[in-house]
Design an enzyme around this catalytic site. Structure first.
Site, PDB file in Angstrom:
ATOM      1  CG  MET A  86     -11.427  -3.012   5.458  1.00 31.50           C
ATOM      2  SD  MET A  86      -9.924  -2.607   4.580  1.00 31.50           S
ATOM      3  CE  MET A  86      -8.917  -1.877   5.873  1.00 31.50           C
TER       4      MET A  86
ATOM      5  CG  HIS B 200      -3.846  -1.661  -1.520  1.00 35.99           C
ATOM      6  ND1 HIS B 200      -4.958  -2.415  -1.835  1.00 35.99           N
ATOM      7  CD2 HIS B 200      -4.204  -0.917  -0.445  1.00 35.99           C
ATOM      8  CE1 HIS B 200      -5.937  -2.137  -0.987  1.00 35.99           C
ATOM      9  NE2 HIS B 200      -5.514  -1.216  -0.130  1.00 35.99           N
TER      10      HIS B 200
ATOM     11  CG  ASP C  73      -6.069  -3.061   3.333  1.00 33.59           C
ATOM     12  OD1 ASP C  73      -4.993  -2.790   3.881  1.00 33.59           O
ATOM     13  OD2 ASP C  73      -6.719  -2.261   2.634  1.00 33.59           O
TER      14      ASP C  73
ATOM     15  CB  SER D 112      -0.886   0.008   1.242  1.00 33.47           C
ATOM     16  OG  SER D 112      -1.372   1.323   1.450  1.00 33.47           O
TER      17      SER D 112
ATOM     18  CG  MET E 104      -8.444   6.793   3.061  1.00 34.07           C
ATOM     19  SD  MET E 104      -7.637   6.697   4.655  1.00 34.07           S
ATOM     20  CE  MET E 104      -6.669   5.183   4.437  1.00 34.07           C
TER      21      MET E 104
ATOM     22  CG  MET F  45     -11.289   2.806   2.569  1.00 36.51           C
ATOM     23  SD  MET F  45      -9.707   2.777   3.409  1.00 36.51           S
ATOM     24  CE  MET F  45      -8.631   2.936   1.993  1.00 36.51           C
TER      25      MET F  45
ATOM     26  CG  ASP G 267      -5.074   2.201   1.219  1.00 32.42           C
ATOM     27  OD1 ASP G 267      -6.018   1.405   1.095  1.00 32.42           O
ATOM     28  OD2 ASP G 267      -3.935   1.851   1.599  1.00 32.42           O
TER      29      ASP G 267
ATOM     30  CG  HIS H   1      -9.244  -0.087  -0.131  1.00 27.92           C
ATOM     31  ND1 HIS H   1      -8.596  -0.340   1.074  1.00 27.92           N
ATOM     32  CD2 HIS H   1     -10.570  -0.168   0.133  1.00 27.92           C
ATOM     33  CE1 HIS H   1      -9.507  -0.548   2.009  1.00 27.92           C
ATOM     34  NE2 HIS H   1     -10.693  -0.451   1.484  1.00 27.92           N
TER      35      HIS H   1
HETATM   36  C1  DX5 Z   1      -6.151   1.153   5.949  1.00 29.46           C
HETATM   37  C2  DX5 Z   1      -5.743   0.942   4.503  1.00 29.46           C
HETATM   38  C3  DX5 Z   1      -4.617   0.012   4.365  1.00 29.46           C
HETATM   39  C4  DX5 Z   1      -3.338   0.462   5.016  1.00 29.46           C
HETATM   40  C5  DX5 Z   1      -2.611  -0.749   5.489  1.00 29.46           C
HETATM   41  O1  DX5 Z   1      -7.295   1.935   6.007  1.00 29.46           O
HETATM   42  O2  DX5 Z   1      -6.820   0.417   3.760  1.00 29.46           O
HETATM   43  O3  DX5 Z   1      -4.390  -0.374   3.025  1.00 29.46           O
HETATM   44  O4  DX5 Z   1      -2.509   1.205   4.167  1.00 29.46           O
HETATM   45  O5  DX5 Z   1      -1.512  -0.343   6.219  1.00 29.46           O
HETATM   46  P1  DX5 Z   1      -0.703  -1.330   7.157  1.00 29.46           P
HETATM   47  O6  DX5 Z   1      -0.218  -2.463   6.316  1.00 29.46           O
HETATM   48  O7  DX5 Z   1       0.391  -0.453   7.675  1.00 29.46           O
HETATM   49  O8  DX5 Z   1      -1.660  -1.796   8.240  1.00 29.46           O
HETATM   50 ZN    ZN Z   2      -6.388  -0.497   1.674  1.00 30.48          ZN
END
Ligand code: DX5
Ligand code: ZN
Length: 219
Positions: free
Chosen positions: A140, A31, A178, A8, A35, A71, A33, A69
């Site tokens: 998750m 990956h 994840d 990620s 948000m 969110m 993320d 991903h």
């Molecule tokens: C969390 C994200 C993850 C995050 C994982 O909301 O969706 O993808 O980056 O990070 P680690 O591997 O550090 O838990």
């Molecule tokens: Zn993620």
């Protein structure tokens, strides 16, 4: 089925995104993320960074698929933009979709793999009437919003149940996990039936990214 490692970039240095992506060339997916500060408390990135990640990936000897991903609330409004920016996998949260089936069909129409993510507390049965259409179930294993959290053990029975249901239906749906994935615990996710491992801090926090990716793959 081989394990796929999806670092990620949330934990990468965005000032050097090209080099950061070059450093994970031995991974399988990238990956990303996204948000929105509404579905989750944090705000991260939009299609522009997906585009930059795609360009960086395309300069690798073996370009890696971009795994986005989302969110965000009302993800349907942005699916085409993220696809255009280079997403190969588009994952929406079941909790953010009033018409989840419609969102999944829309992703497939856009020509991407369709992913559905479940928060740690969301029961697996929300997938009952859509699973056959889903390419990736993203479980998750932390509450989404931040990298570097520790995994919530209570999610393992759910991963096992989803694995059993995918096998019972004879589907090829991948289970992706994840949150809190590390070389030391990766075997637990594998044993529960996951094949795609997202890892942010465990990869980008390591000096030797290739070694970190290898260690998660070997586990
Ligand atoms: C969390 C994200 C993850 C995050 C994982 O909301 O969706 O993808 O980056 O990070 P680690 O591997 O550090 O838990
Ligand atoms: Zn993620």
């Amino acid at each position: 089925m081989p394990v796929l490692i999806a670092p990620s970039i949330l934990s990468a240095d965005f000032g050097h995104l090209h080099d950061e992506i070059a450093s994970i060339a031995s991974a399988d997916w990238i990956h990303v993320d996204v948000m929105d500060g509404k579905f989750v408390p944090n705000i991260t990135i939009g299609p522009l960074i997906v585009e930059a990640a795609r360009r960086a990936s395309q300069s690798l000897a073996r370009p890696l698929p971009i795994d986005v991903h989302l969110m965000i609330v009302e993800p349907d409004r942005y699916l085409a933009d993220f696809r255009k920016a280079g997403a190969d996998v588009l994952t929406v949260h079941a909790e953010a979709c009033v018409h989840l089936d419609r969102s999944v069909q829309y992703i497939k129409q856009l020509g991407a793999l369709a992913g559905v993510s479940l928060n740690p507390h969301t029961p697996e049965n929300v997938l009952d009437y859509v699973l056959d259409e889903v390419d990736v179930v993203l479980c998750m294993t932390v509450n989404p919003g931040f990298g570097g959290q520790s995994l919530i053990d209570r999610v393992f029975p759910k991963i096992e149940k989803i694995r059993r249901e995918i096998d019972r239906r004879g589907l090829k749906t991948l289970i992706e996990v994840d949150g809190g994935v590390k070389p030391e615990n990766a075997h637990r996710f594998r044993e529960a039936g996951a094949h795609v491992m997202v890892a942010g801090s465990a990869v980008f926090g390591a000096k030797d990214r290739k070694a970190a990716i290898d260690a998660i793959r070997r586990a």
